[in-house]
Design an enzyme around this catalytic site. Structure first.
Site, short mmCIF file in Angstrom:
data_model
loop_
_atom_site.label_atom_id
_atom_site.label_comp_id
_atom_site.label_asym_id
_atom_site.label_seq_id
_atom_site.Cartn_x
_atom_site.Cartn_y
_atom_site.Cartn_z
N LYS A 32 0.83 -1.20 0.00
CA LYS A 32 0.00 0.00 0.00
C LYS A 32 0.87 1.25 0.00
CE LYS A 32 -3.77 -0.19 2.40
NZ LYS A 32 -4.52 -0.36 3.65
N ARG A 102 -2.90 3.13 8.77
CA ARG A 102 -3.30 1.91 8.06
C ARG A 102 -2.14 0.94 7.93
NH1 ARG A 102 -7.63 3.14 4.22
NH2 ARG A 102 -8.32 5.24 4.66
N GLY A 111 -7.99 -7.04 5.00
CA GLY A 111 -8.74 -7.07 6.25
C GLY A 111 -8.07 -7.82 7.38
N MET A 113 -5.22 -7.08 8.98
CA MET A 113 -4.55 -6.28 10.02
C MET A 113 -5.35 -5.00 10.26
SD MET A 113 -0.61 -6.97 9.24
CE MET A 113 -0.84 -6.43 7.60
N ARG A 346 -3.95 -1.27 -6.10
CA ARG A 346 -3.14 -2.49 -6.04
C ARG A 346 -3.63 -3.40 -7.14
NH1 ARG A 346 -5.94 -4.42 -0.41
NH2 ARG A 346 -8.02 -4.42 -1.23
N HIS A 469 -16.26 -8.67 2.10
CA HIS A 469 -15.17 -9.54 2.56
C HIS A 469 -15.34 -10.95 2.02
CE1 HIS A 469 -13.32 -12.25 5.56
NE2 HIS A 469 -12.32 -11.39 5.44
N ARG A 592 -1.54 -48.25 -18.15
CA ARG A 592 -1.45 -49.38 -17.22
C ARG A 592 -2.29 -50.52 -17.79
NH1 ARG A 592 -1.74 -44.82 -13.19
NH2 ARG A 592 -0.07 -45.10 -11.68
N ARG A 648 2.87 -49.91 -20.61
CA ARG A 648 3.59 -50.64 -19.57
C ARG A 648 3.10 -52.08 -19.52
NH1 ARG A 648 3.00 -48.91 -13.39
NH2 ARG A 648 0.98 -49.94 -13.63
N GLU A 791 11.70 -47.17 -10.52
CA GLU A 791 10.83 -47.09 -9.34
C GLU A 791 11.46 -47.74 -8.13
OE1 GLU A 791 6.67 -48.10 -10.55
OE2 GLU A 791 7.67 -49.67 -11.70
N SER A 810 11.28 -43.96 -17.32
CA SER A 810 10.14 -43.18 -16.82
C SER A 810 10.11 -43.37 -15.32
CB SER A 810 8.84 -43.67 -17.46
OG SER A 810 7.77 -42.95 -16.89
N GLY A 812 8.69 -43.83 -12.00
CA GLY A 812 7.45 -44.19 -11.31
C GLY A 812 7.60 -43.69 -9.88
N THR A 813 7.32 -42.42 -9.71
CA THR A 813 7.63 -41.81 -8.41
C THR A 813 6.67 -42.23 -7.31
OG1 THR A 813 6.58 -39.87 -9.34
CG2 THR A 813 8.99 -39.84 -9.16
N ASN A 814 5.58 -42.89 -7.65
CA ASN A 814 4.73 -43.42 -6.58
C ASN A 814 5.50 -44.52 -5.86
OD1 ASN A 814 2.75 -41.82 -7.72
ND2 ASN A 814 1.83 -43.50 -8.87
N ASP A 815 6.00 -45.46 -6.65
CA ASP A 815 6.77 -46.55 -6.04
C ASP A 815 8.13 -46.05 -5.56
OD1 ASP A 815 5.48 -49.10 -5.85
OD2 ASP A 815 5.24 -49.03 -8.02
N CYS A 878 5.95 -40.60 -14.53
CA CYS A 878 4.54 -40.95 -14.69
C CYS A 878 3.86 -41.23 -13.36
CB CYS A 878 4.38 -42.14 -15.64
SG CYS A 878 5.18 -43.63 -15.03
N TYR A 898 9.82 -35.01 -20.55
CA TYR A 898 8.37 -34.77 -20.43
C TYR A 898 7.91 -35.15 -19.03
CZ TYR A 898 7.79 -39.81 -20.68
OH TYR A 898 7.87 -41.13 -20.39
C1 PEP Z 1 4.56 -45.35 -10.03
O1 PEP Z 1 4.94 -46.21 -9.26
O2 PEP Z 1 4.84 -44.14 -9.92
C2 PEP Z 1 3.69 -45.70 -11.15
C3 PEP Z 1 3.33 -44.81 -12.05
O3 PEP Z 1 3.22 -46.97 -11.19
P1 PEP Z 1 1.98 -47.50 -10.31
O4 PEP Z 1 1.38 -46.30 -9.64
O5 PEP Z 1 1.06 -48.13 -11.28
O6 PEP Z 1 2.67 -48.45 -9.40
MG MG Z 2 4.76 -48.27 -9.88
#
Ligand code: PEP
Ligand code: MG
Length: 923
Positions: A32, A102, A111, A113, A346, A469, A592, A648, A791, A810, A812-815, A878, A898
């Site tokens: 401000k 102010r 709002g 403060m 602002r 508000h 999958r 896969r 993975e 690729s 597989g960041t879940n595993d 993925c 990607y």
């Molecule tokens: C993973 O593990 O990130 C993955 C994409 O495979 P899934 O979730 O099917 O195990």
């Molecule tokens: Mg997996």
């Protein structure tokens, strides 16, 4: 001596002090203060004043509530300068100067403060003001407001203590609105308010203007650490150590008669983004009356008729400010006896829809570049645009059925369905503890209600307008909201609301449409919005893609991509692939295949294949499955014509396709009991349980203590290669068939859960053999790849070796997250992860936002090692992280080609990828 105070016209000095960086100017003067100084420099009429810096606030808080040395003296010097500029005297009995105090932090915290107006009024200065203005009503109105605001903000007296007196006062005089009170009434009211102060605090309201100024400044400093402000910072991620600046501004009055007024406006419509002034004002009123939504406001365009000159000047200033800031502005103004003053400007908060339209329009108007436009819309905003809506047909139907409960102002778009709760605490508790979808309903909201509003799926108020508000906060957080639904009466004691004789009690369901302002009884079904209809968003995302596709936007070692990230999608079925493509995906990053096995007509064949005693039996079942898979893959290649499709091979443990042990045991027991009963009663045939027992034996034999770390992925393929052999044949036959029809198929076969190079060495050549054979049989050639998922931590660590065989990685960041942390992905979120994040043991849920230091480090290493072996290694992700903006940024930094995410998140990911590219563009 450090300079703690800057007059509005001392912006050059501020710039010199911070080194010319505008961000640092805002850091020092607050948003401000910086804007008031900037407007002053632009020649916009701003009431004279000065800013006490955020450094002063931090020094005050650090010293445990003591003004730093020199601050007060500097404030006095600045005040003397303001006196000179205005020709008025603070505390003077001839032409007294009144000021406002102010808050204003670096980032807007609407709002959250404190603010105190009309500082400098006391019995003597009030008399002088009456002499000057001949308007005792105005003066006593200002005076009673000072006592009230000072009492609540500075002295911490609850608002209600004053409100009760005011209500009682109005009742006794038969006054409906505050404006019905006379000068005499207001004078008396001021005295009554002073009594409230004495009664509540045990001392008198301070009449010394300097004491008022000092205490108000301290109150603003302290409000930085007030609960409201702290909660807001938690929700928005604003750091705690910024502090707030304090702006001391000459008061100008919108309540000096009917040639005065005050209002707020946006230079474009903050809901739709349309290029037209959007705002409200009130004649003969102070700013808080507009924002609080207590009196019914006028639309800004009506001002053209009421005060044409001021309106014309206002239009020009708005235009000037928008051109200068190159963004939609949210301004506050006051007209004092026909003279226009700008109190604030602002960058305006806006809905996601408006953000996109304004960004695209401003590029077309030549105000900003495409890059700026892309950066002005956040991935989260794109997400809200893809949020559910009500189908018009559903709405029509609901109206026919008489379910329209009320209509209000369409304050923040989107559909919301939930159970009604009438206060913020209950709304928050029901949402958090009981996981309910909540609609928070209030007469109007205040900053204290923000926690409930954030937890709610939707917000409904019976009072207030488009800039109230509730409306502002809802828009900012993308919560659907309807305000000012005035036909609704809310009974907070009985915990119900009613409109036109219909009663809705706490806990009952309603549906609201923040885009139309309509509220319906019960639950209405919601639908996903269509991206195709959102032209501006499509344009913006095309610009985002263009930015990512620029060669040279990334730099790195050999093999490192020089363009930005592409966005691919995880899609199992042709219909998902078509959606992904419509949403802008440039490939399928994960299909999958096992999901196809669960289709009702296929599952029995899959089960037969699993239970087969001989290789022959198994092959027979697989032969039956092959045509199904082949036609699925043909559909995918058709949908993605010309783009790569990563398929896969089967991943989960086989027992997932069979009934569970428990289920089977129950079925067997039930049948046994039936047989026994039938035997006793001497009727019927006994039922055959041999088949069930056979399955049970097989299931028991497959039992694993840790199936997620057991016989799955590539391990299963090695133990039982027939399944993946069939899958590879299906993939290549499908690719060959569509190629023969003129479609460009680019299959990429992905082997899951690799941990050791030898696994790939064993399986991949066999599969490639089949691929080649099919192409020979069909007499066609097309490009293809074989690669693996990374993975298992060991795969990441030995990526250099693995890349000798794998043509792509690729993640597989879940595993990979599961195995790196050692947290079961199926259980952790339920048992301890939420607690971990609450306690701050982990900063974020690592299954949602990639853990850069651990999992991310493995990724970075794997990519570097992999590319050393194979410079053209294709790298993707993925796991769920592929659709998360922070994780996408990380993938950009470590050199992914990607990211792949669910089709619905593709637009979000495209924007996030462009943000990452612009933020880290190679110099
Ligand atoms: C993973 O593990 O990130 C993955 C994409 O495979 P899934 O979730 O099917 O195990
Ligand atoms: Mg997996």
């Amino acid at each position: 001596m450090k300079k703690w105070v800057y007059l509005f016209h001392e912006l050059d000095e501020v710039e010199k002090y911070v080194g010319g960086n505008w961000d640092d100017v805002r850091g020092l003067l607050g948003g401000k203060g910086a804007n008031l100084a900037e407007m002053t420099r632009l020649g916009v009429p701003v009431p004279p004043g000065f800013t006490v810096t955020t450094e002063a606030c931090n020094a005050y808080l650090k010293a445990g509530g003591k003004f730093p040395e020199g601050l007060w003296e500097q404030m006095m010097t600045a005040l003397a300068e303001v006196e000179k500029l205005t020709g008025k005297k603070f505390g003077g009995t001839e032409n007294p100067l009144l000021v406002s105090c102010r808050s204003g932090a670096k980032f807007s915290m609407p709002g959250m403060m404190d603010t105190v107006l009309n500082i400098g009024l006391n019995d003597e200065t009030a008399q002088a003001m009456i002499r000057l203005t001949n308007n005792p009503r105005f003066v006593y109105d200002a005076y009673r407001r000072l006592v009230q605001m000072f009492g609540s903000v500075v002295l911490g007296i609850p608002d209600e203590a004053f409100e009760e007196v005011l209500d009682e006062f109005k009742r006794a005089r038969g006054a409906k609105a505050d404006t019905d009170l006379t000068a005499e009434d207001l004078k008396e009211l001021t005295e009554e308010f002073k009594k409230v102060v004495r009664k509540q605090k045990g001392f008198d309201f301070p009449t010394d203007p300097y004491e008022q100024l000092r205490l108000a400044t301290e109150a603003v400093f302290k409000s930085w650490n007030g609960k409201r402000a702290v909660d807001y910072r938690r929700a928005t991620g604003i750091p705690d150590d910024l502090g707030t600046a304090v702006n001391i501004v000459t008061m100008v009055f919108g309540n000096m008669g009917w040639d005065s007024g005050t209002g707020v406006a946006f230079t474009r419509d903050p809901s739709t983004g349309e290029k037209k002034l959007y705002g409200e004002y009130l004649l003969n009123a102070q700013g808080e009356d507009v924002v609080a939504g207590i009196r019914n406001t006028e639309k800004i365009e009506n001002l053209a008729k009421q005060l044409p000159e001021a309106y014309q000047q206002f239009l020009e200033i708005c235009e000037k400010l928008e051109r200068h800031y190159r963004d939609m502005q949210d301004v506050e103004f006051t007209i004092e006896r026909g003279r226009l003053w700008m109190l604030q400007t602002r960058n305006g908060k806006r809905t996601a829809r408006a953000a996109v339209k304004i960004a695209v329009d401003m590029v077309n108007e030549g105000l900003i570049t495409k890059e700026e436009a892309v950066l002005r819309v956040s991935p989260e905003q794109v997400d809200t645009l893809l949020h559910p809506q009500f189908d018009p047909k559903v709405i029509q139907e609901a109206k026919k059925e008489g379910r329209l409960f009320a209509t209000g102002v369409n304050a923040s778009p989107g559909a919301a369905v939930g159970q009604v709760y009438f206060d913020a605490d209950t709304a928050e508790r029901m949402a958090k503890e009981f996981k309910q979808d909540v609609i928070m309903v209030r007469p109007f909201t205040k900053p204290d209600d923000v926690h409930g509003m954030l937890a709610a799926k939707g917000i409904l108020t019976s009072e207030g307008g488009a800039t109230s508000h509730a409306a502002v906060v809802a828009r900012q957080f993308g919560v659907p909201c309807v305000v000012g639904a005035s036909s609704i009466q809310i009974d907070l004691d009985k915990r119900l609301m009613s409109a036109n004789g219909v009663v809705v009690r706490e806990g009952e369901w309603i549906s609201l449409d923040g885009g139309t302002g309509e509220v319906f009884l019960g639950k209405l079904p919601m639908t996903a919005p269509s991206l195709e209809e959102q032209r501006d968003l499509m344009t913006l995302l095309e610009w985002a893609d263009e930015i990512c596709a620029r060669p040279g936007i990334r730099k790195g070692p050999e093999g490192f991509p020089t363009t930005g990230l592409q966005v691919w999608a995880n899609a199992d079925y042709p219909k998902d692939a078509r959606r992904a493509r419509a949403y802008g995906a440039k490939g399928i990053g994960l299909c999958r295949t096992e999901h196809m096995f669960f289709e009702p007509e296929r599952l029995p064949i899959v089960q037969r294949m699993i239970l087969a005693k001989t290789s022959e039996e198994r092959k027979q079942a697989l032969d039956e499955l092959l045509p199904f898979q082949r036609s699925d893959f043909e559909g995918l290649f058709e949908a993605m014509d010309g783009y790569p499709v990563i398929i896969r091979l089967i991943d989960p443990p086989l027992h997932e396709f069979l009934p569970s042990e428990k289920e089977l045991q129950e079925q067997i027991i039930t049948k046994r009991l039936q047989n026994l009963a039938d035997y006793v009663l001497g009727k019927g045939e006994s039922k055959d349980i041999a088949e069930l027992e056979k399955i049970l034996v097989a299931v028991e034999a497959m039992h694993e203590s840790n199936p997620m770390m057991g016989l799955r992925g590539v391990r299963l393929s090695i133990v039982m290669p027939e399944i993946v052999e069939m899958q590879v044949r299906a993939i290549f036959e499908a690719a060959a068939n569509v190629t023969l029809r003129g479609i460009k198929a680019k299959p990429e076969v992905m082997i899951p859960l690799t941990g050791h190079i030898n696994e790939l060495k064993w399986i991949q050549p066999r599969l490639e053999e089949i691929a080649k054979q099919v192409m020979k049989e069909k007499g066609v050639e097309f490009p293809y790849k074989f690669g693996t998922m990374i993975e298992v931590p060991r795969a990441a660590v030995t990526a250099g070796e693995i890349a000798q065989i794998a043509e792509f990685f690729s993640f597989g960041t879940n595993d990979l997250t599961q195995m790196t942390f050692g947290y079961s992905r199926d259980d952790a979120e339920r048992s301890f992860l939420v607690k971990y994040v609450e306690l701050g043991v982990l900063p974020k849920n690592p299954f949602q936002t990639l853990d850069r230091e651990g999992v991310g480090r493995l990724m970075k290493m794997a990519i570097e090692e992999g590319r050393k072996t194979r410079p053209d290694l294709e790298v993707g992700i993925c796991g769920e992280h592929g659709g998360d903006p922070s994780s996408i940024e990380f993938c950009h930094l470590v050199g992914n080609n990607y990211v792949s995410c669910s089709p619905f998140r593709v637009p979000v990911a495209r924007l996030a990828a462009a943000h990452a590219a612009l933020k880290h563009a190679a110099k």
